[in-house]
Design a protein around this motif. Structure first.
Motif, mmCIF file in Angstrom:
data_model
loop_
_atom_site.group_PDB
_atom_site.id
_atom_site.type_symbol
_atom_site.label_atom_id
_atom_site.label_comp_id
_atom_site.label_asym_id
_atom_site.label_seq_id
_atom_site.Cartn_x
_atom_site.Cartn_y
_atom_site.Cartn_z
ATOM 1 N N ASN A 1 33.197 33.777 38.219
ATOM 2 C CA ASN A 1 34.008 34.017 39.413
ATOM 3 C C ASN A 1 35.448 34.348 39.045
ATOM 4 O O ASN A 1 36.062 35.224 39.657
ATOM 5 C CB ASN A 1 33.965 32.811 40.349
ATOM 6 C CG ASN A 1 32.644 32.699 41.073
ATOM 7 O OD1 ASN A 1 31.906 33.668 41.186
ATOM 8 N ND2 ASN A 1 32.330 31.505 41.540
ATOM 9 N N ALA A 2 35.987 33.645 38.066
ATOM 10 C CA ALA A 2 37.358 33.914 37.631
ATOM 11 C C ALA A 2 37.458 35.303 37.009
ATOM 12 O O ALA A 2 38.429 36.034 37.241
ATOM 13 C CB ALA A 2 37.814 32.847 36.640
ATOM 14 N N LEU A 3 36.456 35.681 36.230
ATOM 15 C CA LEU A 3 36.447 37.012 35.613
ATOM 16 C C LEU A 3 36.340 38.093 36.679
ATOM 17 O O LEU A 3 37.034 39.123 36.616
ATOM 18 C CB LEU A 3 35.282 37.104 34.627
ATOM 19 C CG LEU A 3 35.213 38.356 33.777
ATOM 20 C CD1 LEU A 3 36.452 38.456 32.892
ATOM 21 C CD2 LEU A 3 33.960 38.344 32.928
ATOM 22 N N ARG A 4 35.501 37.870 37.677
ATOM 23 C CA ARG A 4 35.350 38.842 38.762
ATOM 24 C C ARG A 4 36.647 38.975 39.557
ATOM 25 O O ARG A 4 37.069 40.081 39.892
ATOM 26 C CB ARG A 4 34.212 38.392 39.677
ATOM 27 C CG ARG A 4 33.850 39.410 40.722
ATOM 28 C CD ARG A 4 32.643 38.972 41.531
ATOM 29 N NE ARG A 4 31.485 38.828 40.675
ATOM 30 C CZ ARG A 4 30.565 37.874 40.816
ATOM 31 N NH1 ARG A 4 30.670 36.982 41.769
ATOM 32 N NH2 ARG A 4 29.532 37.815 40.013
ATOM 33 N N ALA A 5 37.298 37.840 39.861
ATOM 34 C CA ALA A 5 38.555 37.877 40.611
ATOM 35 C C ALA A 5 39.646 38.568 39.801
ATOM 36 O O ALA A 5 40.444 39.349 40.343
ATOM 37 C CB ALA A 5 38.984 36.463 40.978
ATOM 38 N N GLY A 6 39.706 38.321 38.504
ATOM 39 C CA GLY A 6 40.689 38.976 37.647
ATOM 40 C C GLY A 6 40.465 40.471 37.566
ATOM 41 O O GLY A 6 41.417 41.259 37.601
ATOM 42 N N ALA A 7 39.211 40.879 37.453
ATOM 43 C CA ALA A 7 38.898 42.305 37.402
ATOM 44 C C ALA A 7 39.253 42.985 38.721
ATOM 45 O O ALA A 7 39.784 44.104 38.742
ATOM 46 C CB ALA A 7 37.421 42.510 37.065
ATOM 47 N N LEU A 8 38.994 42.319 39.835
ATOM 48 C CA LEU A 8 39.328 42.878 41.136
ATOM 49 C C LEU A 8 40.840 43.016 41.295
ATOM 50 O O LEU A 8 41.337 44.050 41.767
ATOM 51 C CB LEU A 8 38.748 42.003 42.247
ATOM 52 C CG LEU A 8 39.014 42.473 43.660
ATOM 53 C CD1 LEU A 8 38.277 43.776 43.919
ATOM 54 C CD2 LEU A 8 38.596 41.419 44.655
ATOM 55 N N ALA A 9 41.586 41.991 40.886
ATOM 56 C CA ALA A 9 43.046 42.051 40.990
ATOM 57 C C ALA A 9 43.611 43.147 40.089
ATOM 58 O O ALA A 9 44.508 43.898 40.492
ATOM 59 C CB ALA A 9 43.651 40.699 40.636
ATOM 60 N N ALA A 10 43.089 43.261 38.876
ATOM 61 C CA ALA A 10 43.575 44.295 37.959
ATOM 62 C C ALA A 10 43.236 45.685 38.483
ATOM 63 O O ALA A 10 44.063 46.606 38.415
ATOM 64 C CB ALA A 10 42.971 44.084 36.570
ATOM 65 N N GLY A 11 42.039 45.857 39.001
ATOM 66 C CA GLY A 11 41.650 47.153 39.547
ATOM 67 C C GLY A 11 42.487 47.536 40.754
ATOM 68 O O GLY A 11 42.897 48.692 40.907
#
Length: 93
Positions: free
Chosen positions: A5-15
């Motif tokens: 979940n943290a990786l998904r949230a980080g990827a979404l924020a970076a994108g």
């Protein structure tokens, strides 16, 4: 599970950040748009007056009007201000 979940949230924020940066790049263009007619720029004194001093003066005027026109001090508290308590008076049960 939390790591995913943290990786998904980080990827979404970076994108999202990357897309916003890519889409806002025309805002930094040096060429003028069609029909663009900018007026004269503001000096430092005009800018400070418009965005710093004018809001402070407006705040002071509004706060002063609120304090001057406040009617709550004129009202007396009828429940506690007129109670006379005699020292040494004992209650009899």
């Amino acid at each position: 599970m939390d790591k995913n979940n943290a990786l998904r949230a980080g990827a979404l924020a970076a994108g999202t950040t990357l897309m916003m940066l890519l889409m806002s790049s025309p805002a930094l263009a040096l060429t003028r748009d069609d029909g663009d007619d900018p007026g004269p720029g503001l000096s430092v004194i005009q800018t400070l007056g418009l965005y710093v001093f004018l809001p402070l003066v407006l705040f002071a005027v509004i706060a002063g009007l609120v304090m001057v026109l406040d009617k709550s001090r004129a009202k007396k508290d009828t429940t506690s201000s007129n109670i006379n308590v005699k020292p040494g008076a004992g209650a009899k049960a």
